[in-house]
Design a protein around this motif. Sequence first.
Motif, mmCIF file in Angstrom:
data_model
loop_
_atom_site.group_PDB
_atom_site.id
_atom_site.type_symbol
_atom_site.label_atom_id
_atom_site.label_comp_id
_atom_site.label_asym_id
_atom_site.label_seq_id
_atom_site.Cartn_x
_atom_site.Cartn_y
_atom_site.Cartn_z
ATOM 1 N N LEU A 1 3.679 4.558 8.984
ATOM 2 C CA LEU A 1 2.809 4.028 7.925
ATOM 3 C C LEU A 1 2.089 2.764 8.406
ATOM 4 C CD1 LEU A 1 5.246 4.590 4.922
ATOM 5 C CD2 LEU A 1 3.100 5.823 5.337
ATOM 6 N N LEU B 1 0.801 13.215 -9.693
ATOM 7 C CA LEU B 1 1.239 11.956 -9.068
ATOM 8 C C LEU B 1 0.770 10.728 -9.848
ATOM 9 C CD1 LEU B 1 0.549 12.909 -5.319
ATOM 10 C CD2 LEU B 1 2.688 13.160 -6.618
ATOM 11 N N GLU B 2 0.176 10.960 -11.030
ATOM 12 C CA GLU B 2 -0.271 9.864 -11.910
ATOM 13 C C GLU B 2 -1.265 8.927 -11.214
ATOM 14 O OE1 GLU B 2 3.261 8.107 -13.662
ATOM 15 O OE2 GLU B 2 4.168 10.083 -13.964
ATOM 16 N N PHE C 1 3.640 3.638 -1.934
ATOM 17 C CA PHE C 1 4.277 3.941 -3.218
ATOM 18 C C PHE C 1 5.327 5.026 -3.012
ATOM 19 C CE2 PHE C 1 -0.145 2.907 -5.088
ATOM 20 C CZ PHE C 1 0.165 1.568 -5.221
ATOM 21 N N VAL D 1 0.806 -1.222 0.000
ATOM 22 C CA VAL D 1 0.000 0.000 0.000
ATOM 23 C C VAL D 1 0.843 1.277 0.000
ATOM 24 C CG1 VAL D 1 -2.012 -1.117 1.049
ATOM 25 C CG2 VAL D 1 -0.328 -0.007 2.538
ATOM 26 N N TRP E 1 -6.827 2.521 1.403
ATOM 27 C CA TRP E 1 -5.796 3.560 1.371
ATOM 28 C C TRP E 1 -4.520 3.149 0.637
ATOM 29 C CZ3 TRP E 1 -8.037 2.312 6.323
ATOM 30 C CH2 TRP E 1 -7.561 1.102 6.838
ATOM 31 N N ASN E 2 -3.834 4.159 0.113
ATOM 32 C CA ASN E 2 -2.423 4.040 -0.293
ATOM 33 C C ASN E 2 -1.694 5.263 0.224
ATOM 34 O OD1 ASN E 2 -3.851 2.411 -2.709
ATOM 35 N ND2 ASN E 2 -1.764 1.647 -2.395
ATOM 36 N N PHE E 3 -0.372 5.124 0.315
ATOM 37 C CA PHE E 3 0.466 6.196 0.844
ATOM 38 C C PHE E 3 1.590 6.436 -0.155
ATOM 39 C CE2 PHE E 3 -1.447 3.610 4.113
ATOM 40 C CZ PHE E 3 -2.156 4.549 4.836
ATOM 41 N N ILE E 4 1.508 7.562 -0.848
ATOM 42 C CA ILE E 4 2.549 7.903 -1.815
ATOM 43 C C ILE E 4 3.561 8.793 -1.090
ATOM 44 C CG2 ILE E 4 3.067 8.838 -4.099
ATOM 45 C CD1 ILE E 4 0.108 8.556 -4.801
ATOM 46 N N VAL E 5 4.741 8.231 -0.854
ATOM 47 C CA VAL E 5 5.798 8.960 -0.146
ATOM 48 C C VAL E 5 6.604 9.741 -1.182
ATOM 49 C CG1 VAL E 5 7.860 8.741 1.291
ATOM 50 C CG2 VAL E 5 5.908 7.194 1.656
ATOM 51 N N ILE E 6 6.537 11.060 -1.099
ATOM 52 C CA ILE E 6 7.116 11.904 -2.151
ATOM 53 C C ILE E 6 8.369 12.608 -1.643
ATOM 54 C CG2 ILE E 6 6.664 13.820 -3.735
ATOM 55 C CD1 ILE E 6 3.565 13.046 -2.896
ATOM 56 N N GLU E 7 9.497 12.258 -2.250
ATOM 57 C CA GLU E 7 10.742 12.957 -1.939
ATOM 58 C C GLU E 7 11.190 13.792 -3.142
ATOM 59 O OE1 GLU E 7 13.424 10.522 0.955
ATOM 60 O OE2 GLU E 7 12.566 9.080 -0.463
ATOM 61 N N ASP F 1 6.889 8.434 -4.723
ATOM 62 C CA ASP F 1 6.828 9.578 -5.642
ATOM 63 C C ASP F 1 5.606 9.591 -6.564
ATOM 64 O OD1 ASP F 1 9.046 11.063 -4.750
ATOM 65 O OD2 ASP F 1 10.420 9.817 -5.889
ATOM 66 N N ARG F 2 5.206 8.413 -7.066
ATOM 67 C CA ARG F 2 4.076 8.352 -7.997
ATOM 68 C C ARG F 2 3.244 7.107 -7.707
ATOM 69 N NH1 ARG F 2 8.392 9.888 -10.503
ATOM 70 N NH2 ARG F 2 8.326 11.761 -11.813
ATOM 71 N N THR G 1 -4.330 8.335 -0.249
ATOM 72 C CA THR G 1 -5.410 8.207 -1.227
ATOM 73 C C THR G 1 -6.434 7.158 -0.801
ATOM 74 O OG1 THR G 1 -4.222 6.507 -2.453
ATOM 75 C CG2 THR G 1 -3.839 8.788 -3.123
#
Lengths: 242, 242
Positions: free
Chosen positions: B40, B167-168, A209, A207, B55-61, A211-212, B110
Amino acid sequence: MKEAFPPQWRQGVYEAIARRRDIRSFLPDPVPPDILARVLWAAHHAGSVGFMQPWNFIVIEDIGIRRSVRAHVEAQRLRAAEAFDDARRGAYLSFKLEGILDAPLNICVTCDRQRFGPTILGRHTIRETDLYSTCAAIQNLWLAARAEGIGVGWVSILEPQELRRLLEIPEHVVPVAYLCVGFVDDFPERPMLETAGWLPRLALSEVVFSDRWATPPATPLSDALGREGFIDPVAGKGVCED
Amino acid sequence: MKEAFPPQWRQGVYEAIARRRDIRSFLPDPVPPDILARVLWAAHHAGSVGFMQPWNFIVIEDIGIRRSVRAHVEAQRLRAAEAFDDARRGAYLSFKLEGILDAPLNICVTCDRQRFGPTILGRHTIRETDLYSTCAAIQNLWLAARAEGIGVGWVSILEPQELRRLLEIPEHVVPVAYLCVGFVDDFPERPMLETAGWLPRLALSEVVFSDRWATPPATPLSDALGREGFIDPVAGKGVCED
């Protein structure tokens, strides 16, 4: 770092998260007012967009009202059964889904969409942030209750319009959750639907991801996610053993 | 009763709830992967309707993505300013509302509205219960982060459609929250908007009703609600002094 909690406090937070369950069977013992007040305090101290605090908590003890809610839920339960295929319908109907009358009290958590007027800081782009804030309050309530040894069950098969009628809630207020609240014999080790094999628990690494959407994380995060067994209060593995 | 937590664990839960803040200023220090994984994990262990775990968790660096998000938020912030009257606009524009670039990472949480197919136990009557479950996960994340000494700031002035593009994220997935995450110099004693006098904290007794909308609770609950100062970690009054 300096702002981290002492180990026992931190463990308490993770234990509450790990041991919180959706409860459908309750003991009839009354919930002492001081405990109920603490749990409601916890809910009221959630964050809210623009500090609008859109929530209310209707504490329902009246048995007549609860019987009416229960009758409505039972009708919805039977209606919902028709949506499942034959294989699942029997399992669905065998589940106990609520403890509206068993629990000593119910709490309806609402969201007043007009609180503090139409212009709320931070809600200009996404109107639903007031509903989201109300859900944060519900989660606070649920975790505080767990710490107090109080079970909470969220009954989600109710028509909002019917709840508005029964609880005299105005049209601009959304009943977000209907909760059954009381002491319990037992908090099950695992969620009932997991134990029953209804759906599997997703792996944490599935669950998350990077960056994208749909891009799996790289090491070292992927390794850390894969060690999720490091927190398992049921198996006696705590976060504070490090 | 027997299922209540030991005092230190219970206090940890209330302290996390009381000391959690919406953070907009961050230290640049990276968040260690093990801590991020724990936080998380906490989110993933929220309850969800029908155990759907939407849910999902998009970790953005990625700094390029974060710069694009930041530019979008800044445009939204200026647009939103027009909704306030002259007196409030200056105050609004003076607030720091996000730490997208200061924080070492951002997390987009999300809700996949199609996870495990169209028929979800308990979601037949209220479709939004999947969004509500996602918000419960966000609150878990926020509280676990606080226990770890990590600040979280929820940025709510983004168009979901723009986040999907950057974030596609597919169309059937709702970006519910965009969070800035990182260590902090300080967790403020009070919410920034309370300290700034933007809106007052409502009294607990004002937001609790009994049996029906707008019916105030009677004693002994009303008395217990009035003693809400019994929990005030800022003033050093804990729940565990009893």
